[in-house]
Every structure is written in structure tokens, then in C-alpha cells.
Design a protein around this motif. Structure first.
Motif, PDB file in Angstrom:
ATOM      1  N   HIS A  99       0.480  -1.884  -7.080  1.00 42.43           N
ATOM      2  CA  HIS A  99       0.195  -0.463  -6.946  1.00 42.43           C
ATOM      3  C   HIS A  99      -1.194  -0.069  -7.423  1.00 42.43           C
ATOM      4  O   HIS A  99      -1.598   1.075  -7.218  1.00 42.43           O
ATOM      5  CB  HIS A  99       1.249   0.347  -7.698  1.00 42.43           C
ATOM      6  CG  HIS A  99       2.644   0.049  -7.238  1.00 42.43           C
ATOM      7  ND1 HIS A  99       3.686  -0.194  -8.098  1.00 42.43           N
ATOM      8  CD2 HIS A  99       3.159  -0.101  -5.987  1.00 42.43           C
ATOM      9  CE1 HIS A  99       4.785  -0.455  -7.407  1.00 42.43           C
ATOM     10  NE2 HIS A  99       4.486  -0.403  -6.130  1.00 42.43           N
ATOM     11  N   THR A 100      -1.916  -0.947  -8.072  1.00 43.20           N
ATOM     12  CA  THR A 100      -3.298  -0.694  -8.439  1.00 43.20           C
ATOM     13  C   THR A 100      -4.168  -1.698  -7.700  1.00 43.20           C
ATOM     14  O   THR A 100      -4.116  -2.900  -7.980  1.00 43.20           O
ATOM     15  CB  THR A 100      -3.514  -0.821  -9.961  1.00 43.20           C
ATOM     16  OG1 THR A 100      -2.720   0.166 -10.633  1.00 43.20           O
ATOM     17  CG2 THR A 100      -4.971  -0.606 -10.320  1.00 43.20           C
TER      18      THR A 100
ATOM     19  N   THR B 134       0.818  -1.212   0.000  1.00 45.70           N
ATOM     20  CA  THR B 134       0.000   0.000   0.000  1.00 45.70           C
ATOM     21  C   THR B 134       0.852   1.263   0.000  1.00 45.70           C
ATOM     22  O   THR B 134       0.380   2.322   0.390  1.00 45.70           O
ATOM     23  CB  THR B 134      -0.926   0.003   1.224  1.00 45.70           C
ATOM     24  OG1 THR B 134      -0.128  -0.091   2.417  1.00 45.70           O
ATOM     25  CG2 THR B 134      -1.879  -1.175   1.181  1.00 45.70           C
ATOM     26  N   ARG B 135       2.090   1.164  -0.421  1.00 40.82           N
ATOM     27  CA  ARG B 135       2.970   2.321  -0.338  1.00 40.82           C
ATOM     28  C   ARG B 135       2.595   3.425  -1.322  1.00 40.82           C
ATOM     29  O   ARG B 135       3.033   4.551  -1.163  1.00 40.82           O
ATOM     30  CB  ARG B 135       4.420   1.905  -0.574  1.00 40.82           C
ATOM     31  CG  ARG B 135       4.723   1.353  -1.950  1.00 40.82           C
ATOM     32  CD  ARG B 135       6.087   0.668  -1.958  1.00 40.82           C
ATOM     33  NE  ARG B 135       6.449   0.188  -3.278  1.00 40.82           N
ATOM     34  CZ  ARG B 135       7.391   0.738  -4.035  1.00 40.82           C
ATOM     35  NH1 ARG B 135       8.048   1.785  -3.585  1.00 40.82           N
ATOM     36  NH2 ARG B 135       7.678   0.252  -5.213  1.00 40.82           N
ATOM     37  N   MET B 136       1.737   3.130  -2.317  1.00 39.61           N
ATOM     38  CA  MET B 136       1.349   4.173  -3.262  1.00 39.61           C
ATOM     39  C   MET B 136       0.286   5.102  -2.693  1.00 39.61           C
ATOM     40  O   MET B 136      -0.002   6.143  -3.289  1.00 39.61           O
ATOM     41  CB  MET B 136       0.846   3.544  -4.561  1.00 39.61           C
ATOM     42  CG  MET B 136       1.902   2.744  -5.306  1.00 39.61           C
ATOM     43  SD  MET B 136       3.411   3.661  -5.652  1.00 39.61           S
ATOM     44  CE  MET B 136       2.840   4.773  -6.936  1.00 39.61           C
TER      45      MET B 136
ATOM     46  N   ASP C 124       2.208  -6.392  -9.865  1.00 43.29           N
ATOM     47  CA  ASP C 124       2.204  -4.952  -9.626  1.00 43.29           C
ATOM     48  C   ASP C 124       1.184  -4.628  -8.546  1.00 43.29           C
ATOM     49  O   ASP C 124      -0.013  -4.578  -8.813  1.00 43.29           O
ATOM     50  CB  ASP C 124       1.878  -4.194 -10.909  1.00 43.29           C
ATOM     51  CG  ASP C 124       1.913  -2.680 -10.709  1.00 43.29           C
ATOM     52  OD1 ASP C 124       2.407  -2.238  -9.664  1.00 43.29           O
ATOM     53  OD2 ASP C 124       1.438  -1.947 -11.597  1.00 43.29           O
TER      54      ASP C 124
ATOM     55  N   CYS D  80      -6.331   2.735  -5.164  1.00 40.95           N
ATOM     56  CA  CYS D  80      -5.201   3.386  -5.828  1.00 40.95           C
ATOM     57  C   CYS D  80      -5.100   2.878  -7.259  1.00 40.95           C
ATOM     58  O   CYS D  80      -5.307   1.682  -7.517  1.00 40.95           O
ATOM     59  CB  CYS D  80      -3.903   3.112  -5.076  1.00 40.95           C
ATOM     60  SG  CYS D  80      -2.435   3.834  -5.850  1.00 40.95           S
TER      61      CYS D  80
ATOM     62  N   TYR E 242      -2.347   3.278 -10.460  1.00 34.77           N
ATOM     63  CA  TYR E 242      -1.031   3.775 -10.860  1.00 34.77           C
ATOM     64  C   TYR E 242      -0.703   3.239 -12.252  1.00 34.77           C
ATOM     65  O   TYR E 242      -0.939   2.068 -12.551  1.00 34.77           O
ATOM     66  CB  TYR E 242       0.045   3.334  -9.865  1.00 34.77           C
ATOM     67  CG  TYR E 242       1.425   3.818 -10.207  1.00 34.77           C
ATOM     68  CD1 TYR E 242       1.767   5.154 -10.037  1.00 34.77           C
ATOM     69  CD2 TYR E 242       2.385   2.957 -10.721  1.00 34.77           C
ATOM     70  CE1 TYR E 242       3.031   5.608 -10.350  1.00 34.77           C
ATOM     71  CE2 TYR E 242       3.649   3.411 -11.034  1.00 34.77           C
ATOM     72  CZ  TYR E 242       3.970   4.742 -10.857  1.00 34.77           C
ATOM     73  OH  TYR E 242       5.219   5.178 -11.178  1.00 34.77           O
TER      74      TYR E 242
END
Length: 426
Positions: free
Chosen positions: A111-112, A33-35, A109, A129, A131
């Protein structure tokens, strides 16, 4: 004659190898969850330091149970549930539970994604999120639901936009509701050039009584860091950082990840196994005040903490940390079944009260796959050649290089995603 030579060659011992056990928890759950977190909060070794200081250190006189499961029918979704409470069990009011349901678009990935958080002590929360790596742009949102009373602007949710690459990250987080000029806003700008990283963050407190001005230095944080190595656990790395928080506190931190190899003295291993890879982590964090202001918006008093961990093999992990008032030691045992099970015990020494107490934890997981490899040349182990077939490899263990892989050249394409670096983008 040819047959005789063939028989001799067939009796040559197999190439010596070094075992490469998987990391207990890599990548860490926080990396998924860093994004939705400002890059400033993850840079300068903050993510790895939090894992070093917190993971497997159970609270004194408490237990925790965590279950992390991914259905085989759809690996794009998973669930993480946690239950914690006091060991005496005298009151059910102190028992807390939460669950996180997550959907991830691409397995490679993280990030989404879209996740839903439910808890016995916090409101229902939806987080999402999106990305786009091709362009480097992303957008995210965090929205709480079913709150009986919304007092602070963050109670209405937050949205953000960001741009990230290997050397630059810029973004902002804002509170869309209520529509007010006093809505808190945060922003960050971080950059990296070689081994040097710098960053600034605008982060005013969520308090309407405190002025939220860009000109007020107490609303700003800045940091500079120097580091070497990737975030892959197969590569040694270190990071040193200095951060000035709200113009009133200076934080110096250091983190080092060491990959070492030792001789194997295990009668259950084959004769060609000559060594095993160990992972050693060390970190410290020192915070000291640089002013005497104790007014609103000031930060905590000076403190420090030091921690170290040693993963001896795929099953055992030993950690310890020391602070100004308490010291703790934790031992974790992990079985790599599917799902895997981890049991941990923590001993806490409270020097202020003169008491010793214990905490326990148990985890079950099938989210992160084990990457325990024995003879794959794409990993960190001996490259088969005539030199390694010599009997002297055991006698000269430690005098010749054991790392002969594509990892040294920075090529991680053949590694499983659990061992690839997580820091390619900010």
C-alpha cells in the motif's frame, strides 16, 4: 522383541496428504494499487469479478505478451511490460506497448509505493501512495506528464485522502489543478458489519456541461452487498451485491469461490497423495435500466455476462464466459519455473456476425512466488494422526473432512503473503 516391533512400526505408511496447488494469479495485480482506487470500486466483489471476466480472455484476432520481472538484487522494485497487436501483422499502428516501473517500500505491504507508467498510446504517468496502517490514514496522487494539450481537469492530475479499517472506509479524490470551482470531486463512504456491506459514492462525470451538484442524484451511486468468507484463495467465499448507478441503472452481481478436493489419479505422484485441491469460480453480472432517460449522463443499455473458471492443478486453468452478443472460452497452461511462463489461447464466438476467431497470450513472471506445498500442516491438508494411517482413507475418500488447518480458524500468520487475504482493510 523390541527390535521386531520397531521394524513393524518403521513399515507404517506415511500420512496421507492432499496437494494444495498455488493460484494462477494471486494476489491479482490490481490488488497492488487498490489504495489509489476508491474502496467503493473494490467492494461488492468488483475486483474479483473483473479478474474473472477479463483475465486470460484475449481479444479476438489479437495477441498479447506480458513480462513481469523482479530483480534478485532488489526485490522492492519490479517491472511489468505488455505488448499487444493484431495477429495478421499487417499494420504496426495497432501494436501497443506499455511498461510500469514500481517501487514498494515493504514486501509484505503493497500500500505504500511509487510507480511510473509509460505507453505508446497514453501520456507518461506518475502514481504514488503512502498508507500508515497504525493510524489507518493514507494519501495518494496520480499525475500525468508531457501532455501536449490538457483539456479536462483530470489531465492535470488527481490527489486523494482516505481512512481505512476492517469495517470502514471514507475518502475523497479531488483535482488540484486548475484552481476552479468547477473542478470535479469524488468521494466515498463504505462500511461493513458482519456479512453486510453498504456504500455510497459521489462521482460526477468529467464534463463541464453537466451540473456537478451534490443534490443531483445522477452524481451518486449506492450499493449493498452480502458476503461470507475471506479473500484468501484457501477459503471458500461468496458475495452478492446490488448497485444503483446514477439513478438510472440497476446492477446485480454474484461471485462465488469454491475450494474442493478430488481424488488424484496421477501415476507420477507418491502413494500417500490421495487428493488434490481445486479452485472453482463462478460469477454473473446483470445490468438493467430503471428509467427511459437517454439524455446526457445516462448509462448504457441493459446487458449481462456470466463466467466460470476451473483450476484443475498447478498447470491448467479453464475459463468460459457468455454475454449477449459473444461467448468465449480460454485455456491457460502455466509452468512454475523461475520465472514462470503462461501460455493461453482464447476462442471467441461472435453470434452477431456469425464468426469464430482466436486470440493468444503469453506471460513471463517472477513477481508472485509459487506456494505449491505438499506436506506442511500449516496449509490445507490432512493433519497426521492414527486415523489417517489406516488403509481405509483411500476407500472413504470424500466421506471424511480433508480441511484440518489453521485456515479454518482464521489464522493466516503462517501462510505466505501470496495466500493471505487481501481484504483486511477497505
Amino acid at each position: 522383541m523390541g527390535n521386531w516391533l520397531g521394524m513393524l512400526s518403521s513399515k507404517e505408511p506415511p500420512p496421507a496428504m492432499v496437494l494444495v496447488p498455488p493460484i494462477f494469479d494471486f494476489p491479482p495485480l490490481a490488488a497492488r494499487t487498490r489504495m489509489v482506487v476508491p474502496a467503493y470500486d473494490l467492494l461488492f466483489g468488483k475486483l474479483v469479478l473483473r479478474c474473472l471476466f477479463d483475465d486470460y480472455f484475449e481479444d479476438a484476432k489479437r495477441f498479447s505478451t506480458r513480462i513481469m520481472l523482479k530483480p534478485l538484487e532488489d526485490p522492492h522494485v519490479d517491472m511489468v511490460a505488455t505488448v499487444s497487436g493484431p495477429l495478421d501483422g499487417k499494420s504496426n499502428k495497432n501494436v501497443e506497448g506499455n511498461a510500469l516501473f514500481r517501487w514498494q517500500r515493504d514486501l509484505d505491504d503493497p500500500h505504500t509505493f511509487l510507480d511510473l507508467f509509460v505507453s505508446t498510446s497514453e501520456p507518461l504517468r506518475l502514481r504514488s501512495c503512502a498508507y500508515y496502517p497504525k493510524y489507518g490514514f493514507g494519501a495518494f496522487g496520480i499525475f500525468p506528464f508531457l501532455m501536449p494539450k490538457r483539456v479536462h481537469p483530470e489531465d492535470y492530475g488527481a490527489m486523494g485522502f482516505r481512512y481505512g479499517s476492517e469495517n470502514l472506509s471514507v475518502g475523497t479524490t479531488f483535482m488540484p489543478f486548475p484552481l476552479s470551482s468547477q473542478t470535479p470531486v469524488s468521494a466515498w463512504l463504505v462500511g461493513r458489519a458482519g456479512r453486510l456491506s453498504v456504500g455510497v459514492q459521489y462521482k460526477p462525470p468529467y464534463d463541464s456541461k453537466y451540473p456537478m451538484s451534490l443534490k443531483d442524484l445522477k452524481n451518486w451511486n449506492c450499493a449493498i452487498g452480502y458476503g461470507l468468507g475471506s479473500s484468501s484463495p484457501l477459503s471458500p467465499s461468496f458475495n452478492f451485491a446490488i448497485e444503483l448507478v446514477k439513478s438510472s441503472q440497476l446492477i446485480a452481481s454474484f461471485y462465488q469461490h469454491v475450494v474442493v478436493q478430488r481424488r488424484v489419479n496421477n501415476p507420477f505422484e507418491e502413494n500417500q497423495v490421495v487428493g488434490i485441491t481445486n479452485y472453482i469460480d463462478f460469477g454473473f453480472e446483470l445490468a438493467t435500466r430503471v428509467d427511459g432517460d437517454k439524455s446526457m449522463g445516462s448509462v448504457d443499455e441493459s446487458s449481462f455476462q456470466i463466467a466460470a473458471s476451473w483450476q484443475a492443478n498447478k498447470n491448467f486453468l479453464l475459463k468460459g464466459k457468455i454475454g449477449p452478443l459473444t461467448s468465449s472460452i480460454a485455456l491457460a497452461f502455466k509452468s512454475w519455473w523461475r520465472p514462470s511462463f503462461t501460455f493461453s489461447i482464447t476462442a471467441v464466438n461472435d453470434r452477431l456476425r456469425g464468426t469464430k476467431s482466436y486470440g493468444f497470450g503469453i506471460r513471463a513472471e517472477n513477481i508472485r512466488e509459487a506456494s505449491y506445498q505438499r506436506a506442511d500442516p500449516n496449509y490445507v491438508m490432512l493433519t497426521p494422526n492414527r486415523e489417517h494411517l489406516a488403509a481405509g482413507v483411500l476407500r472413504d475418500f470424500g466421506k471424511r473432512p480433508m480441511f484440518q488447518s489453521e485456515v479454518n480458524s482464521g489464522n493466516y500468520d503462517h501462510l505466505p503473503r501470496e495466500l493471505k487475504p487481501i481484504g483486511k482493510i477497505f
